[in-house]
Design an enzyme around this catalytic site. Structure first.
Site, mmCIF file in Angstrom:
data_model
loop_
_atom_site.group_PDB
_atom_site.id
_atom_site.type_symbol
_atom_site.label_atom_id
_atom_site.label_comp_id
_atom_site.label_asym_id
_atom_site.label_seq_id
_atom_site.Cartn_x
_atom_site.Cartn_y
_atom_site.Cartn_z
ATOM 1 N NE ARG A 43 -45.735 15.548 27.464
ATOM 2 C CZ ARG A 43 -45.003 15.707 26.384
ATOM 3 N NH1 ARG A 43 -44.809 16.923 25.879
ATOM 4 N NH2 ARG A 43 -44.453 14.677 25.790
ATOM 5 C CG ASP A 153 -34.259 22.270 24.339
ATOM 6 O OD1 ASP A 153 -34.168 21.542 23.325
ATOM 7 O OD2 ASP A 153 -35.313 22.381 24.994
#
Length: 282
Positions: A43, A153
């Site tokens: 990532r 979120d």
């Protein structure tokens, strides 16, 4: 046969791994464990490529500079895991539909009361839209209730996808027949996707929120979904967030946790009433 070495730009030293883990914990409370190193390396490599850098080492060096303040949210976006589905852990939605909403409607409709539900880690939106679907089915379009869903979120990229409300058509087609109509989706088979109706979208406010930072909400919630979130936190962080949830849930309201989660310790303000379903007690 030896496993291939990662490309040079994706190499992550122990020191760099420790630095990234500390930074993510400091800013998001998320614990990156050692067995997640390969995932983290991949990532971070995507951020390296996006920024036109040559290596993870260069990226980590950049993160240590004052100029990186705007990159921290992107780092958090990169390392967070987003996995969800419509009506995931269906027993929560069955409980909401059969037990919670009828009671709230009966209590609040007579005085034009408010009903508030919070999806506290909504990811790409499927949880929030599932809540909206069963709620609209129960409440209809009656004007004697002030009903809203807050969906939050920490990942800004995933929130954009959630607010758009466009999903692969196969996600709807996999739903049981009794649940599929509730979403009232508008299908576009030519593009292989479906769009959540504006009627459901209007029930939801999507906002970015970091659970370890101050919360701007002041009003109480009748229901809080916090599912598959605690697994990323250590025990002190879980306990602190749980205390804050309890402070915002109405007496008689409910907290839903994920299938593999439990309270970090018994809480005097909550009692277990079902599988990962907790009721707020006075």
């Amino acid at each position: 046969m030896l496993a291939p070495s990662p490309p040079a730009e994706a190499t992550l030293t122990r020191d760099d791994m420790g630095f990234v883990a500390r930074l993510v914990y400091e800013h998001a409370g998320i614990v990156i464990r050692e067995h997640k190193e390969a995932m983290t390396r991949g990532r971070l490599a995507r951020r390296v490529k996006a920024l036109g850098m040559s290596s993870v080492a260069e990226y980590c060096a950049f993160l240590k500079t004052p100029a990186a303040i705007d990159e921290i949210p992107e780092l958090i976006n990169a390392v967070t895991t987003n996995h969800t589905a419509f009506f995931r852990e269906r027993h929560h939605f069955d409980h909401l539909r059969a037990e919670v909403l009828p009671r709230l409607i009966q209590e609040r409709a007579a005085r034009r009361g408010r009903i508030r539900i919070w999806s506290s880690a909504c990811s790409s939106g499927e949880e929030a839209y599932s809540i909206a679907a069963v709620s609209r089915d129960a409440i209809g379009h009656r004007g004697d209730l002030d009903f809203r869903i807050l969906a939050t979120d920490i990942d800004t990229d995933i929130l954009d996808r959630a607010a758009a409300g466009v999903y692969p058509l196969e996600q709807f087609e996999r739903l049981p027949g009794d649940l599929r109509p509730l979403l009232r989706n508008e299908a576009n088979p030519m593009r292989g996707e479906a769009r959540i109706s504006d009627d459901l979208k209007r029930l939801i406010a999507f906002k970015r929120l970091n659970l370890i930072e101050p919360w701007p909400m002041r009003g109480a919630f009748d229901v809080v979904f916090c599912r598959n979130v605690f697994i990323y936190f250590d025990t002190p962080t879980k306990a602190a967030i749980l205390d804050r949830f309890v402070g915002l849930i109405q007496p008689g309201g409910f907290l839903y946790l994920g299938h593999s989660e439990s309270l970090p310790q018994p809480h005097p303000g909550l009692r277990l009433i079902g599988r990962t379903i907790y009721e707020r007690i006075p």
